[in-house]
Design a protein around this motif. Structure first.
Motif, mmCIF file in Angstrom:
data_model
loop_
_atom_site.group_PDB
_atom_site.id
_atom_site.type_symbol
_atom_site.label_atom_id
_atom_site.label_comp_id
_atom_site.label_asym_id
_atom_site.label_seq_id
_atom_site.Cartn_x
_atom_site.Cartn_y
_atom_site.Cartn_z
ATOM 1 N N LEU A 33 38.403 74.419 52.161
ATOM 2 C CA LEU A 33 37.272 73.494 52.248
ATOM 3 C C LEU A 33 36.634 73.343 50.884
ATOM 4 C CD1 LEU A 33 35.474 74.918 55.415
ATOM 5 C CD2 LEU A 33 37.175 73.091 55.309
ATOM 6 N N THR A 34 35.763 72.373 50.781
ATOM 7 C CA THR A 34 34.920 72.281 49.604
ATOM 8 C C THR A 34 33.486 72.563 50.036
ATOM 9 O OG1 THR A 34 34.287 70.926 47.697
ATOM 10 C CG2 THR A 34 34.538 69.775 49.778
ATOM 11 N N HIS A 35 32.747 73.239 49.174
ATOM 12 C CA HIS A 35 31.320 73.447 49.402
ATOM 13 C C HIS A 35 30.589 72.637 48.347
ATOM 14 C CE1 HIS A 35 27.357 75.380 49.187
ATOM 15 N NE2 HIS A 35 27.532 75.472 50.493
ATOM 16 N N GLN A 36 29.765 71.715 48.820
ATOM 17 C CA GLN A 36 28.992 70.859 47.920
ATOM 18 C C GLN A 36 27.571 71.398 47.879
ATOM 19 O OE1 GLN A 36 29.477 66.610 48.402
ATOM 20 N NE2 GLN A 36 27.317 66.283 47.955
ATOM 21 N N ALA A 37 27.083 71.714 46.687
ATOM 22 C CA ALA A 37 25.772 72.341 46.541
ATOM 23 C C ALA A 37 24.616 71.366 46.723
ATOM 24 C CB ALA A 37 25.674 73.015 45.174
ATOM 25 N N GLU A 38 24.794 70.113 46.319
ATOM 26 C CA GLU A 38 23.696 69.136 46.369
ATOM 27 C C GLU A 38 24.186 67.825 46.949
ATOM 28 O OE1 GLU A 38 22.150 68.706 42.431
ATOM 29 O OE2 GLU A 38 21.403 70.740 42.354
ATOM 30 N N PRO A 39 23.376 66.992 47.547
ATOM 31 C CA PRO A 39 21.922 67.118 47.622
ATOM 32 C C PRO A 39 21.468 68.190 48.608
ATOM 33 C CG PRO A 39 22.605 65.148 48.776
ATOM 34 C CD PRO A 39 23.839 65.750 48.160
ATOM 35 N N GLU A 40 22.279 68.507 49.605
ATOM 36 C CA GLU A 40 22.029 69.627 50.521
ATOM 37 C C GLU A 40 23.292 70.476 50.538
ATOM 38 O OE1 GLU A 40 19.192 70.296 52.240
ATOM 39 O OE2 GLU A 40 18.276 68.545 51.283
ATOM 40 N N PRO A 41 23.175 71.802 50.468
ATOM 41 C CA PRO A 41 24.379 72.638 50.544
ATOM 42 C C PRO A 41 25.137 72.356 51.837
ATOM 43 C CG PRO A 41 22.456 73.952 49.955
ATOM 44 C CD PRO A 41 21.960 72.591 50.345
ATOM 45 N N GLU A 42 26.463 72.141 51.710
ATOM 46 C CA GLU A 42 27.235 71.742 52.883
ATOM 47 C C GLU A 42 28.719 72.022 52.674
ATOM 48 O OE1 GLU A 42 26.469 67.918 55.302
ATOM 49 O OE2 GLU A 42 27.992 67.344 53.829
ATOM 50 N N PHE A 43 29.366 72.559 53.716
ATOM 51 C CA PHE A 43 30.814 72.666 53.732
ATOM 52 C C PHE A 43 31.374 71.342 54.228
ATOM 53 C CE2 PHE A 43 29.791 77.179 53.906
ATOM 54 C CZ PHE A 43 30.693 77.688 52.984
ATOM 55 N N GLN A 44 32.471 70.893 53.606
ATOM 56 C CA GLN A 44 33.069 69.608 53.945
ATOM 57 C C GLN A 44 34.589 69.707 53.874
ATOM 58 O OE1 GLN A 44 31.630 67.223 50.721
ATOM 59 N NE2 GLN A 44 29.587 66.988 51.588
ATOM 60 N N LEU A 45 35.249 68.768 54.572
ATOM 61 C CA LEU A 45 36.664 68.557 54.300
ATOM 62 C C LEU A 45 36.739 67.921 52.919
ATOM 63 C CD1 LEU A 45 37.985 66.987 57.630
ATOM 64 C CD2 LEU A 45 38.044 69.387 56.909
#
Length: 148
Positions: A33-45
């Motif tokens: 997975l990718t974890h995106q730190a901003e604008p809100e921390p979130e795990f995504q495909l």
């Protein structure tokens, strides 16, 4: 008709249609997975928008590399969904048309070049509740069931 996940469109709000491609990346019993730190921390495909003139598979390879640092192979279409969302990074209300693929990560070339992203390996069943939207969770659950 493409299945919708999440909230419906807001009455009176104009949306820009954005086509995107995303991957459930499996290696053995784990998913990347990718974890995106901003604008809100979130795990995504891993995945994202298709640039003008770019084919969906080319966009998938580019987006997976940008968000994970990995290359991929064997992309097979799992399905598609749509969702309505505000994208603060673009200041855009979007109708996202998301095509999801199953693929295998092949080689890590670098850390994710896209700022604010990190690549995270985990068990697919653990990933389901952590993913940031219902569409991602739906397709991860399908793959998790196959891997059991």
């Amino acid at each position: 008709m493409i299945r919708r996940f999440g909230e419906g469109p807001l009455r009176g709000q104009r949306y820009t249609r954005r086509h995107g491609v995303y991957a459930v990346l499996t290696l053995g019993r784990e998913v990347l997975l990718t974890h995106q730190a901003e604008p809100e921390p979130e795990f995504q495909l891993p995945g994202g928008g298709i640039d003008p003139g770019e084919s969906p598979l080319r966009a998938l390879h580019r987006e997976v590399y940008e968000e994970t640092g990995w290359t991929l192979t064997g992309a097979v279409r799992l399905g598609a969904f749509r969702r309505f969302a505000y994208l603060p990074e673009y200041d855009l209300w979007a109708e996202k048309l998301c095509t999801v693929y199953l693929a295998r990560p092949v080689r890590q070339l670098s850390l994710p070049p896209e700022p604010g992203h990190s690549a995270v390996w985990m068990d697919p069943d653990a990933a389901i509740p952590l993913l940031g939207n219902d569409g991602d969770r739906h397709f991860m659950a399908q793959v998790a069931q196959r891997l059991r």
